[in-house]
Design a protein around this motif. Structure first.
Motif, mmCIF file in Angstrom:
data_model
loop_
_atom_site.group_PDB
_atom_site.id
_atom_site.type_symbol
_atom_site.label_atom_id
_atom_site.label_comp_id
_atom_site.label_asym_id
_atom_site.label_seq_id
_atom_site.Cartn_x
_atom_site.Cartn_y
_atom_site.Cartn_z
ATOM 1 N N ILE A 122 29.576 35.174 58.675
ATOM 2 C CA ILE A 122 29.453 33.710 58.808
ATOM 3 C C ILE A 122 30.494 33.194 59.802
ATOM 4 O O ILE A 122 30.192 32.378 60.677
ATOM 5 C CB ILE A 122 29.593 33.027 57.419
ATOM 6 N N ALA A 123 31.721 33.726 59.681
ATOM 7 C CA ALA A 123 32.792 33.296 60.585
ATOM 8 C C ALA A 123 32.429 33.579 62.048
ATOM 9 O O ALA A 123 32.847 32.866 62.956
ATOM 10 C CB ALA A 123 34.096 34.008 60.217
ATOM 11 N N GLU A 124 31.650 34.623 62.260
ATOM 12 C CA GLU A 124 31.261 34.992 63.626
ATOM 13 C C GLU A 124 29.923 34.383 64.041
ATOM 14 O O GLU A 124 29.433 34.665 65.136
ATOM 15 C CB GLU A 124 31.181 36.524 63.739
ATOM 16 N N GLY A 125 29.321 33.631 63.147
ATOM 17 C CA GLY A 125 28.053 32.982 63.497
ATOM 18 C C GLY A 125 26.843 33.902 63.489
ATOM 19 O O GLY A 125 25.788 33.560 64.033
ATOM 20 N N LEU A 126 26.978 35.074 62.867
ATOM 21 C CA LEU A 126 25.850 36.027 62.896
ATOM 22 C C LEU A 126 24.627 35.544 62.110
ATOM 23 O O LEU A 126 23.497 35.724 62.582
ATOM 24 C CB LEU A 126 26.295 37.415 62.394
ATOM 25 N N PRO A 127 24.814 34.929 60.928
ATOM 26 C CA PRO A 127 23.611 34.475 60.211
ATOM 27 C C PRO A 127 22.785 33.503 61.050
ATOM 28 O O PRO A 127 21.550 33.502 60.971
ATOM 29 C CB PRO A 127 24.176 33.789 58.961
ATOM 30 N N ASP A 128 23.461 32.684 61.870
ATOM 31 C CA ASP A 128 22.723 31.743 62.727
ATOM 32 C C ASP A 128 21.849 32.505 63.723
ATOM 33 O O ASP A 128 20.712 32.118 63.987
ATOM 34 C CB ASP A 128 23.699 30.837 63.491
ATOM 35 N N ILE A 129 22.405 33.571 64.275
ATOM 36 C CA ILE A 129 21.625 34.393 65.227
ATOM 37 C C ILE A 129 20.428 35.005 64.514
ATOM 38 O O ILE A 129 19.299 34.966 65.014
ATOM 39 C CB ILE A 129 22.513 35.499 65.843
ATOM 40 N N PHE A 130 20.672 35.574 63.328
ATOM 41 C CA PHE A 130 19.576 36.214 62.578
ATOM 42 C C PHE A 130 18.506 35.182 62.214
ATOM 43 O O PHE A 130 17.318 35.415 62.393
ATOM 44 C CB PHE A 130 20.104 36.895 61.308
ATOM 45 N N ARG A 131 18.944 34.029 61.704
ATOM 46 C CA ARG A 131 17.968 33.016 61.274
ATOM 47 C C ARG A 131 17.191 32.472 62.467
ATOM 48 O O ARG A 131 15.980 32.272 62.381
ATOM 49 C CB ARG A 131 18.678 31.881 60.529
ATOM 50 N N ALA A 132 17.897 32.242 63.564
ATOM 51 C CA ALA A 132 17.215 31.703 64.754
ATOM 52 C C ALA A 132 16.144 32.679 65.245
ATOM 53 O O ALA A 132 15.104 32.274 65.764
ATOM 54 C CB ALA A 132 18.235 31.431 65.860
ATOM 55 N N ALA A 133 16.414 33.962 65.045
ATOM 56 C CA ALA A 133 15.436 34.970 65.480
ATOM 57 C C ALA A 133 14.270 35.080 64.494
ATOM 58 O O ALA A 133 13.223 35.636 64.828
ATOM 59 C CB ALA A 133 16.117 36.327 65.620
ATOM 60 N N CYS A 181 14.923 36.094 61.039
ATOM 61 C CA CYS A 181 15.253 37.062 59.976
ATOM 62 C C CYS A 181 15.610 36.317 58.695
ATOM 63 O O CYS A 181 16.028 35.161 58.724
ATOM 64 C CB CYS A 181 16.464 37.904 60.361
ATOM 65 N N ASP A 182 15.498 37.026 57.595
ATOM 66 C CA ASP A 182 15.895 36.525 56.293
ATOM 67 C C ASP A 182 17.317 37.042 56.018
ATOM 68 O O ASP A 182 17.535 38.250 55.968
ATOM 69 C CB ASP A 182 14.886 37.082 55.267
ATOM 70 N N TRP A 183 18.270 36.152 55.882
ATOM 71 C CA TRP A 183 19.678 36.510 55.644
ATOM 72 C C TRP A 183 19.957 36.391 54.156
ATOM 73 O O TRP A 183 19.762 35.330 53.574
ATOM 74 C CB TRP A 183 20.569 35.561 56.459
ATOM 75 N N ARG A 184 20.399 37.480 53.523
ATOM 76 C CA ARG A 184 20.424 37.505 52.058
ATOM 77 C C ARG A 184 21.803 37.790 51.470
ATOM 78 O O ARG A 184 22.776 37.976 52.202
ATOM 79 C CB ARG A 184 19.395 38.535 51.564
ATOM 80 N N GLU A 185 21.853 37.858 50.154
ATOM 81 C CA GLU A 185 23.099 38.126 49.427
ATOM 82 C C GLU A 185 23.338 39.650 49.342
ATOM 83 O O GLU A 185 22.389 40.431 49.347
ATOM 84 C CB GLU A 185 23.014 37.554 48.010
ATOM 85 N N PRO A 186 24.607 40.068 49.221
ATOM 86 C CA PRO A 186 24.946 41.501 49.265
ATOM 87 C C PRO A 186 24.407 42.335 48.092
ATOM 88 O O PRO A 186 24.412 41.892 46.949
ATOM 89 C CB PRO A 186 26.475 41.504 49.226
ATOM 90 N N GLY A 187 23.980 43.540 48.406
ATOM 91 C CA GLY A 187 23.535 44.498 47.388
ATOM 92 C C GLY A 187 22.808 45.652 48.051
ATOM 93 O O GLY A 187 22.676 45.700 49.274
ATOM 94 N N CYS A 188 22.322 46.572 47.231
ATOM 95 C CA CYS A 188 21.625 47.755 47.759
ATOM 96 C C CYS A 188 20.228 47.391 48.261
ATOM 97 O O CYS A 188 19.699 48.029 49.167
ATOM 98 C CB CYS A 188 21.509 48.831 46.694
ATOM 99 N N SER A 189 19.621 46.411 47.609
ATOM 100 C CA SER A 189 18.382 45.818 48.096
ATOM 101 C C SER A 189 17.287 46.857 48.363
ATOM 102 O O SER A 189 17.032 47.734 47.543
ATOM 103 C CB SER A 189 18.700 44.979 49.344
ATOM 104 N N MET A 190 16.672 46.767 49.523
ATOM 105 C CA MET A 190 15.480 47.577 49.794
ATOM 106 C C MET A 190 15.792 49.040 50.110
ATOM 107 O O MET A 190 14.872 49.832 50.322
ATOM 108 C CB MET A 190 14.673 46.970 50.941
#
Lengths: 202, 469
Positions: free
Chosen positions: B390-401, B403-412
């Motif tokens: 977030i501090a580096e603005g990465l979620p904004d890049i992912f969302r603008a593209a 992508c779905d930006w999610r909460e931490p975990g092992c997930s898929m």
């Protein structure tokens, strides 16, 4: 742990290499907090259709797969995840031994702690076992570490001596480790002042 | 071993021998025990049945990662079985006095991400966890391996494990990686070379100039997948890169203790002239981006390659394995893998969910759009990774593209929490396993690097990232 007693059984062959623990028991069944009730989940996605009906051609759904205590599988059985649910599911289904040319390290360790004997045989014996008729019975003698084939061939297999003693006596490792308490305390005392790896605290 | 010359893993082993006795395995002391919700409940039950306590709760750390949702954490877990498992971990930790970074902790994350990130993982340690990807921590020169639940119980009760020493395996990687090629490609290339069981019975040590040049997060990616080559563990000798990473982390030694620790850690690298039981050599200059095509991590090819032809394989069971894999994957022998449609891209897992992984994916996605036919999930490895992103603005890049930006975990990676493929769907995934059904029943996984995943997200087909650089 149950002692590993005499074993004579037909074989349930699954002629595939690298059968991973995700196949033995899929991850979605690992949300349980119990060790029990996993027999139905063994090889679930190979065993059942999407509607829950049995896949008729999968070995465990055939007459050959009923009442059988030895699984015969390809190379590197049990690779992948460390889930001990894999041997729990196999033993709850009724398996007491798995024969292969090799086993993944973590699976082998987990199996031995659950009275499930991993038996490693050379490739020629492995091929011979797969070629046996359906009703052929093999005999496992853990004491002499011998697998007896129907034609009278006796094949020796390796077992770690410590694991063998645990299996034969039906005791687990933890009891033995707990008896080393003095050695553990001495080790901790000797290291405490020199290594900060023991300084983790919250 | 020649004379008293020892390898890194042998030195760590020797430092942890508690007791040796004829006929028994070595009793080995464990410095750090990482615990998560999936493989521990039965171990805690075992302790209760025997009336035992946790011997060293101060050397034990827990978190929730496998079963938890990656959606809004202020909401309850909808799956009642997962909710019970997560609640049980927190209750067990409370009862036995174990620090737990639970679902709502500021430091929650994938167990193999938070261990290093918080400075728990240190050179020369023995580290265990009821999870096969514990090898990750070997990146610090720790002897780290996955264990089953019986062993989790043993370690909880005694802080020790019974172990036989493994053979040593030198994986030497020399040269330098080209643009578009990353640590993930090194490890996928190794596993394709030796096979999924190729390292069974061994502890790998990754050596050579290409390994020395990797940063710590890239080293973790390499060590993480040692298990996919069958190895018990995978280590990299600690060096200045290791020490700089660790310095100042919350649980790293401080002040004079830091200097002493560095002096001690500096003794750990394999002695010059020490021999390994086995060696393999990889030329980093020749590596291309790698991708898997089949149903185990050893079924990998350079991304520009073609799918193998089973009829060229002599060994019957091996041939049938490849045939079965191609059939499951819906792929045809002899065809290229480039251009295969991709339904889902997953960027995450203990292999590739750290900040540098997210940065490398974001660099490809910046100013681009995800293909409308492809769904992209980006799952940071921890709350700390998320904060940094977030501090580096990465979620904004992912969302603008898109992508779905999610909460931490092992997930898929393991699809226990509802993040999963539908039957027949294809993913390009930065995770570590492509076994049948691993990412959801009937799902089909192509394992690749974050860069390859991001490139494939943009085009909607398996893509060589070098064409987008």
């Amino acid at each position: 742990m149950k002692p590993f007693l005499a074993l004579e059984s037909r074989l349930a062959p699954i002629p595939a290499n690298n059968i991973d623990t995700d196949q033995i028991i899929p991850a979605r069944f690992l949300k349980t907090t119990s060790k029990e009730g996993l027999d139905k989940q063994l090889f679930f996605d190979w065993r059942y259709e999407a509607d829950g009906s049995e896949k008729a051609d999968f070995i465990l759904n055939t007459p050959r797969g009923k009442g059988v205590e030895i699984l015969l599988a390809g190379d590197n059985f049990g690779c992948g995840s460390s889930r001990e649910h894999a041997p729990w599911a196999l033993t709850q289904f009724g398996f007491r031994a798995v024969i292969s040319t090799s086993f993944a390290d973590i699976f082998k360790g987990n199996a031995l702690k659950n009275s499930l004997l991993p038996i490693v045989v050379p490739e020629d014996v492995h091929a011979k076992l797969f070629a046996l008729p359906e009703d052929a019975v093999v005999k496992v003698d853990l004491l002499t570490q011998t697998l007896h084939l129907p034609d009278g061939t006796a094949v020796e297999f390796p077992v770690d001596p410590f694991s063998k003693a645990c299996l034969l006596n039906g005791v687990d490792e933890l009891g033995w480790i707990l008896k080393q308490d003095a050695a553990i305390s001495a080790y901790e005392a000797a290291r405490f002042s020199t290594l900060d790896t023991l300084s983790v605290s919250v | 071993m020649s004379g008293n010359l020892r390898t890194l893993s042998q030195k760590v082993w020797d430092n942890h021998v508690v007791h040796e006795e004829q006929g028994a395995p070595t009793l080995l002391y464990i410095d750090l025990h990482l615990v998560h919700e999936v493989t521990s409940p039965q171990a805690f039950s075992g302790l209760r049945e025997r009336g035992l306590k946790v011997r060293r709760p101060d050397l034990t750390v827990a978190t929730t990662d496998h079963s938890i949702p990656t959606t809004d954490r202020s909401l309850p877990i909808l799956d009642p079985i997962a909710a019970k498992q997560v609640a049980q971990l927190e209750a067990n930790c409370k009862e036995f006095g174990i620090p737990c970074y639970g679902m709502h902790s500021n430091n929650q994350g994938i167990v193999h991400v938070i261990g290093p990130e918080l400075g728990f993982t240190q050179p020369g340690m023995t580290v265990v966890c009821g999870d096969s990807h514990t090898a990750t921590h070997g990146a610090f020169g720790a002897l780290a391996f996955g264990i089953g639940t019986s062993e989790v119980e043993n370690v909880l009760a005694t802080q020790c494990l019974l172990q036989r020493p493994s053979k040593t395996f030198n994986v030497r990687v020399e040269g330098s990686l080209k643009a578009g090629v990353s640590a993930k490609d090194i490890i996928l290339a190794l596993i394709a070379e030796i096979g999924i069981g190729g390292g069974t019975g061994t502890v790998m040590e990754y050596t050579g100039s290409a390994i020395r040049a990797l940063d710590m997060e890239a080293r973790m990616t390499v060590c993480n997948m040692s298990i996919e080559g069958g190895a018990r563990a995978g280590l990299i000798a600690p060096d200045d890169t290791t020490f700089s990473y660790l310095h100042g982390r919350p649980f790293a030694p401080k002040g004079a203790a830091w200097d002493e620790a560095v002096a001690r850690w500096s003794q750990l690298p394999t002695d010059n002239g020490a021999t390994f039981d086995r060696e393999v050599y990889i030329d980093a200059d020749k590596l291309e981006p790698m991708i898997t095509y089949g149903t185990n991590p050893g079924m990998g090819i350079p991304i520009t390659g073609v799918l193998p032809d089973p009829s060229s394989i002599g060994n019957t069971m091996e041939r049938e394995s490849v045939e079965k894999a191609l059939h499951y994957m819906g792929l045809e022998a002899g065809k290229p893998i480039l251009g295969r449609p991709v339904n889902v891209v997953f960027i995450g897992s203990c292999t590739n969910s750290r900040i540098s992984d997210l940065r490398s994916a974001a660099a490809v996605l910046k100013g681009r759009k995800v293909n409308p036919n492809t769904r992209v999930m980006v799952v940071p490895g921890s709350q700390e990774v998320k904060r940094q992103a977030i501090a580096e603005g990465l979620p904004d890049i992912f969302r603008a593209a898109g992508c779905d930006w999610r909460e931490p975990g092992c997930s898929m990676c393991i699809a226990m929490n509802g993040d999963q493929l539908q039957p027949g769907e294809y993913s390009v995934s930065t995770s570590n396993r492509n076994f049948e059904g691993r990412q959801g029943k009937g799902g089909r996984t192509f394992l690749a690097s974050p860069m390859t995943a991001a490139a494939s997200a943009v085009t909607g087909v398996v893509t060589d990232v070098r064409t987008l650089l």
